[in-house]
Design a protein around this motif. Structure first.
Motif, PDB file in Angstrom:
ATOM      1  N   ASP A 167       0.852  -1.187   0.000  1.00 46.82           N
ATOM      2  CA  ASP A 167       0.000   0.000   0.000  1.00 46.82           C
ATOM      3  C   ASP A 167       0.890   1.240   0.000  1.00 46.82           C
ATOM      4  OD1 ASP A 167      -2.125   1.695   0.100  1.00 46.82           O
ATOM      5  OD2 ASP A 167      -2.660   1.285   2.189  1.00 46.82           O
ATOM      6  N   LEU A 168       1.372   1.601  -1.179  1.00 50.38           N
ATOM      7  CA  LEU A 168       2.395   2.640  -1.283  1.00 50.38           C
ATOM      8  C   LEU A 168       1.899   3.936  -1.918  1.00 50.38           C
ATOM      9  CD1 LEU A 168       3.043   2.329  -4.543  1.00 50.38           C
ATOM     10  CD2 LEU A 168       4.422   0.416  -3.731  1.00 50.38           C
ATOM     11  N   ARG A 169       0.622   4.009  -2.293  1.00 50.52           N
ATOM     12  CA  ARG A 169       0.123   5.177  -3.011  1.00 50.52           C
ATOM     13  C   ARG A 169      -0.653   6.112  -2.078  1.00 50.52           C
ATOM     14  NH1 ARG A 169      -4.592   6.715  -5.375  1.00 50.52           N
ATOM     15  NH2 ARG A 169      -4.347   8.211  -7.093  1.00 50.52           N
ATOM     16  N   ASN A 170      -0.519   7.431  -2.342  1.00 49.64           N
ATOM     17  CA  ASN A 170      -1.240   8.477  -1.593  1.00 49.64           C
ATOM     18  C   ASN A 170      -1.050   8.365  -0.087  1.00 49.64           C
ATOM     19  OD1 ASN A 170      -2.211  10.045  -3.646  1.00 49.64           O
ATOM     20  ND2 ASN A 170      -4.326   9.330  -3.536  1.00 49.64           N
ATOM     21  N   GLN A 171       0.185   8.063   0.325  1.00 50.48           N
ATOM     22  CA  GLN A 171       0.499   8.018   1.744  1.00 50.48           C
ATOM     23  C   GLN A 171       0.934   9.406   2.224  1.00 50.48           C
ATOM     24  OE1 GLN A 171      -0.221   5.647   3.598  1.00 50.48           O
ATOM     25  NE2 GLN A 171      -0.159   3.735   2.462  1.00 50.48           N
ATOM     26  N   ASN A 172       0.600   9.717   3.474  1.00 57.33           N
ATOM     27  CA  ASN A 172       0.987  11.005   4.056  1.00 57.33           C
ATOM     28  C   ASN A 172       2.371  10.971   4.682  1.00 57.33           C
ATOM     29  OD1 ASN A 172      -1.466  12.295   3.389  1.00 57.33           O
ATOM     30  ND2 ASN A 172      -2.465  11.386   5.185  1.00 57.33           N
ATOM     31  N   HIS A 173       2.989   9.787   4.663  1.00 62.06           N
ATOM     32  CA  HIS A 173       4.345   9.648   5.209  1.00 62.06           C
ATOM     33  C   HIS A 173       5.295   9.225   4.093  1.00 62.06           C
ATOM     34  CE1 HIS A 173       2.106   5.809   5.808  1.00 62.06           C
ATOM     35  NE2 HIS A 173       3.176   5.330   5.205  1.00 62.06           N
ATOM     36  N   ASP A 174       6.587   9.199   4.400  1.00 64.68           N
ATOM     37  CA  ASP A 174       7.595   8.826   3.414  1.00 64.68           C
ATOM     38  C   ASP A 174       7.485   7.345   3.066  1.00 64.68           C
ATOM     39  OD1 ASP A 174       8.647  11.377   3.325  1.00 64.68           O
ATOM     40  OD2 ASP A 174      10.101  10.995   4.909  1.00 64.68           O
ATOM     41  N   THR A 175       7.768   7.020   1.814  1.00 60.86           N
ATOM     42  CA  THR A 175       7.753   5.633   1.363  1.00 60.86           C
ATOM     43  C   THR A 175       9.109   5.304   0.724  1.00 60.86           C
ATOM     44  OG1 THR A 175       6.643   6.401  -0.658  1.00 60.86           O
ATOM     45  CG2 THR A 175       5.263   5.432   1.051  1.00 60.86           C
ATOM     46  N   PHE A 176       9.614   4.113   1.062  1.00 55.29           N
ATOM     47  CA  PHE A 176      10.955   3.707   0.621  1.00 55.29           C
ATOM     48  C   PHE A 176      10.925   2.288   0.072  1.00 55.29           C
ATOM     49  CE2 PHE A 176      11.393   6.689   4.107  1.00 55.29           C
ATOM     50  CZ  PHE A 176      12.379   7.568   3.688  1.00 55.29           C
ATOM     51  N   LEU A 177      11.899   2.016  -0.791  1.00 56.35           N
ATOM     52  CA  LEU A 177      12.101   0.663  -1.302  1.00 56.35           C
ATOM     53  C   LEU A 177      13.600   0.400  -1.363  1.00 56.35           C
ATOM     54  CD1 LEU A 177      10.185  -1.210  -3.988  1.00 56.35           C
ATOM     55  CD2 LEU A 177      12.651  -0.981  -4.341  1.00 56.35           C
ATOM     56  N   ALA A 178      14.011  -0.809  -0.984  1.00 59.21           N
ATOM     57  CA  ALA A 178      15.422  -1.197  -1.029  1.00 59.21           C
ATOM     58  C   ALA A 178      15.581  -2.402  -1.941  1.00 59.21           C
ATOM     59  CB  ALA A 178      15.938  -1.531   0.370  1.00 59.21           C
ATOM     60  N   VAL A 179      16.579  -2.322  -2.817  1.00 60.63           N
ATOM     61  CA  VAL A 179      16.920  -3.434  -3.709  1.00 60.63           C
ATOM     62  C   VAL A 179      18.360  -3.826  -3.415  1.00 60.63           C
ATOM     63  CG1 VAL A 179      17.073  -4.235  -6.098  1.00 60.63           C
ATOM     64  CG2 VAL A 179      15.395  -2.475  -5.478  1.00 60.63           C
ATOM     65  N   ARG A 180      18.555  -5.075  -3.007  1.00 60.92           N
ATOM     66  CA  ARG A 180      19.907  -5.542  -2.689  1.00 60.92           C
ATOM     67  C   ARG A 180      20.271  -6.698  -3.609  1.00 60.92           C
ATOM     68  NH1 ARG A 180      20.690  -7.251   3.276  1.00 60.92           N
ATOM     69  NH2 ARG A 180      19.278  -8.937   2.660  1.00 60.92           N
ATOM     70  N   TYR A 181      21.475  -6.633  -4.178  1.00 58.15           N
ATOM     71  CA  TYR A 181      21.988  -7.719  -5.007  1.00 58.15           C
ATOM     72  C   TYR A 181      23.362  -8.103  -4.487  1.00 58.15           C
ATOM     73  CZ  TYR A 181      23.747 -10.359  -8.969  1.00 58.15           C
ATOM     74  OH  TYR A 181      24.289 -11.345  -9.753  1.00 58.15           O
ATOM     75  N   SER A 182      23.485  -9.330  -4.011  1.00 58.22           N
ATOM     76  CA  SER A 182      24.737  -9.775  -3.412  1.00 58.22           C
ATOM     77  C   SER A 182      24.911 -11.268  -3.602  1.00 58.22           C
ATOM     78  CB  SER A 182      24.759  -9.432  -1.914  1.00 58.22           C
ATOM     79  OG  SER A 182      25.972  -9.855  -1.328  1.00 58.22           O
ATOM     80  N   ARG A 183      26.002 -11.649  -4.210  1.00 60.85           N
ATOM     81  CA  ARG A 183      26.367 -13.045  -4.424  1.00 60.85           C
ATOM     82  C   ARG A 183      25.213 -13.840  -5.046  1.00 60.85           C
ATOM     83  NH1 ARG A 183      29.924 -15.610   0.367  1.00 60.85           N
ATOM     84  NH2 ARG A 183      30.095 -17.185  -1.291  1.00 60.85           N
ATOM     85  N   GLY A 184      24.604 -13.244  -6.055  1.00 62.17           N
ATOM     86  CA  GLY A 184      23.566 -13.939  -6.788  1.00 62.17           C
ATOM     87  C   GLY A 184      22.207 -13.947  -6.125  1.00 62.17           C
ATOM     88  N   ARG A 185      22.048 -13.207  -5.047  1.00 62.86           N
ATOM     89  CA  ARG A 185      20.764 -13.166  -4.352  1.00 62.86           C
ATOM     90  C   ARG A 185      20.147 -11.774  -4.491  1.00 62.86           C
ATOM     91  NH1 ARG A 185      19.280 -17.057  -0.910  1.00 62.86           N
ATOM     92  NH2 ARG A 185      17.279 -16.775   0.123  1.00 62.86           N
ATOM     93  N   LEU A 186      18.905 -11.761  -4.958  1.00 62.37           N
ATOM     94  CA  LEU A 186      18.175 -10.507  -5.127  1.00 62.37           C
ATOM     95  C   LEU A 186      17.130 -10.375  -4.030  1.00 62.37           C
ATOM     96  CD1 LEU A 186      17.432  -7.996  -6.890  1.00 62.37           C
ATOM     97  CD2 LEU A 186      15.770  -9.488  -8.042  1.00 62.37           C
ATOM     98  N   THR A 187      17.184  -9.270  -3.291  1.00 66.36           N
ATOM     99  CA  THR A 187      16.243  -9.015  -2.201  1.00 66.36           C
ATOM    100  C   THR A 187      15.609  -7.651  -2.410  1.00 66.36           C
ATOM    101  OG1 THR A 187      17.690 -10.251  -0.696  1.00 66.36           O
ATOM    102  CG2 THR A 187      15.942  -8.945   0.299  1.00 66.36           C
ATOM    103  N   VAL A 188      14.294  -7.598  -2.312  1.00 65.73           N
ATOM    104  CA  VAL A 188      13.567  -6.339  -2.389  1.00 65.73           C
ATOM    105  C   VAL A 188      12.760  -6.184  -1.103  1.00 65.73           C
ATOM    106  CG1 VAL A 188      11.840  -4.986  -3.633  1.00 65.73           C
ATOM    107  CG2 VAL A 188      13.421  -6.468  -4.907  1.00 65.73           C
ATOM    108  N   MET A 189      12.907  -5.031  -0.456  1.00 58.64           N
ATOM    109  CA  MET A 189      12.200  -4.765   0.795  1.00 58.64           C
ATOM    110  C   MET A 189      11.541  -3.397   0.726  1.00 58.64           C
ATOM    111  SD  MET A 189      14.903  -6.333   3.565  1.00 58.64           S
ATOM    112  CE  MET A 189      13.649  -6.824   4.722  1.00 58.64           C
ATOM    113  N   THR A 190      10.485  -3.232   1.503  1.00 57.20           N
ATOM    114  CA  THR A 190       9.748  -1.968   1.499  1.00 57.20           C
ATOM    115  C   THR A 190       9.666  -1.381   2.906  1.00 57.20           C
ATOM    116  OG1 THR A 190       7.615  -3.084   1.842  1.00 57.20           O
ATOM    117  CG2 THR A 190       8.319  -2.723  -0.434  1.00 57.20           C
ATOM    118  N   ASP A 191       9.518  -0.083   2.946  1.00 55.83           N
ATOM    119  CA  ASP A 191       9.211   0.646   4.184  1.00 55.83           C
ATOM    120  C   ASP A 191       8.157   1.682   3.795  1.00 55.83           C
ATOM    121  OD1 ASP A 191       9.057   2.058   6.517  1.00 55.83           O
ATOM    122  OD2 ASP A 191      11.115   2.806   6.479  1.00 55.83           O
TER     123      ASP A 191
END
Length: 318
Positions: A167-191
């Motif tokens: 639920d990332l649309r029309n929020q009144n607070h900050d929204t973040f996304l992290a994409v990590r790529y390390s040793r062949g592993r892809l991780t996506v996380m949200t705040d």
């Protein structure tokens, strides 16, 4: 520097790679010249954000880093905002984050090129497939070697590796996304819940990405629209030890790919954002019917043998 575990950074790490990062105050704001970034289409750089598209129909824009990234292990933090006047499903289309060979090439995939080489993270805000069970906005990942096409009518689900609702649309607070790529592993996380903590969205092993590609962000609108804003993109180098054999690999020459136990095309929607087995195809139905028929025959034979033995036993008593 000494190798450290590939943990999500706190945003204040000295491993910040400024040549790949976009932060306030933006140099060249209000002009067409930025030292490390190029932008095109409807993109507008202000003092507070980079607006890829305004809340207007049929617009697309993008911003791309000029410097190719030669890091084998990295983590990208994106501070973004998607907002507009549209309510419920009356908004779209979404935003994409890229690590690709191509740059500054407009196209139909959220304002950028289809059949790309590299990695894309899609923040899709509009369900084009009316039969879908997933909840939008929906975040998904795709790795492409140039042979795959993103299918908007199916919201890209035939080529996505994994995804989650957020639920990332029309929020009144900050929204973040992290994409990590390390040793062949892809991780996506949200705040995106104003909890100041990362929530897991995507975690995939067996991902192979070349070095020397470019980071970028793009967005597009169609009959429906939204403001798609990038506030910052910060890239961090992860100091990770690799096997000795990795030293002999030319990481600029490898092909983007993913080693999966099954094809993403075998996946179907799950309201939880996970996947279950795909729909029954003709040969699967045939095998199920064949197994059922064999089971019935076996049961009939066993039943006949048991019945015959009982009959013989009864004859001995009478």
């Amino acid at each position: 520097p000494r190798p450290v575990p590939a943990e999500l950074t706190d945003g204040n790490s000295e491993q910040l790679q400024r040549e790949h990062s976009l932060m306030k105050p933006y140099q060249g704001a209000g002009s067409a010249a930025m030292p490390l970034w190029d932008f095109q289409g409807s993109t507008m750089v202000t003092s507070q954000y980079v607006r890829l598209t305004p809340d207007e129909r049929s617009r697309e824009g993008s911003i791309w880093n000029r410097v190719p990234c030669f890091l084998k292990d990295w983590e990208l933090h994106v501070h973004f905002k998607i907002h507009g006047a549209g309510k419920k499903n009356l908004h779209g289309d979404g935003l994409a984050l890229w690590y690709t060979q191509e740059r500054l090439m407009p196209g139909p995939v959220f304002g950028s090129k289809d059949n790309f080489h590299g990695l894309a993270i899609f923040l899709d805000t509009y369900p084009n497939d009316e039969a879908t069970e997933r909840v939008f906005p929906y975040i998904s990942a795709m790795v492409n070697n140039g042979s795959l096409s993103y299918e908007h009518s199916k919201d890209g689900r035939w080529t996505e590796l994994a995804g989650c609702s957020a639920d990332l649309r029309n929020q009144n607070h900050d929204t973040f996304l992290a994409v990590r790529y390390s040793r062949g592993r892809l991780t996506v996380m949200t705040d995106v819940e104003d909890k100041n903590e990362w929530k897991n969205c995507i975690d995939i092993a067996g991902v192979q990405l070349p070095t020397g590609y470019f980071f970028g962000a793009s967005a597009g609108t169609g009959d429906l629209s939204d403001n798609h804003d990038i506030i910052s993109m910060k890239l961090f180098q992860l100091m990770v030890e690799h096997p000795v054999e990795d030293e002999t690999v030319d990481w600029t020459k490898i092909e983007p790919r993913v080693s999966l136990l099954k094809s993403p095309k075998d996946n179907v929607d799950d309201p939880t954002g996970n996947f279950r087995s795909g729909p029954l195809t003709g040969w699967k139905v045939f095998l199920l019917l064949l197994c059922a028929l064999l089971g019935i025959i076996v049961c009939a034979v066993v039943g006949a043998v048991v019945f015959q033995k009982r009959q013989e036993r009864n004859k001995r008593f009478y």
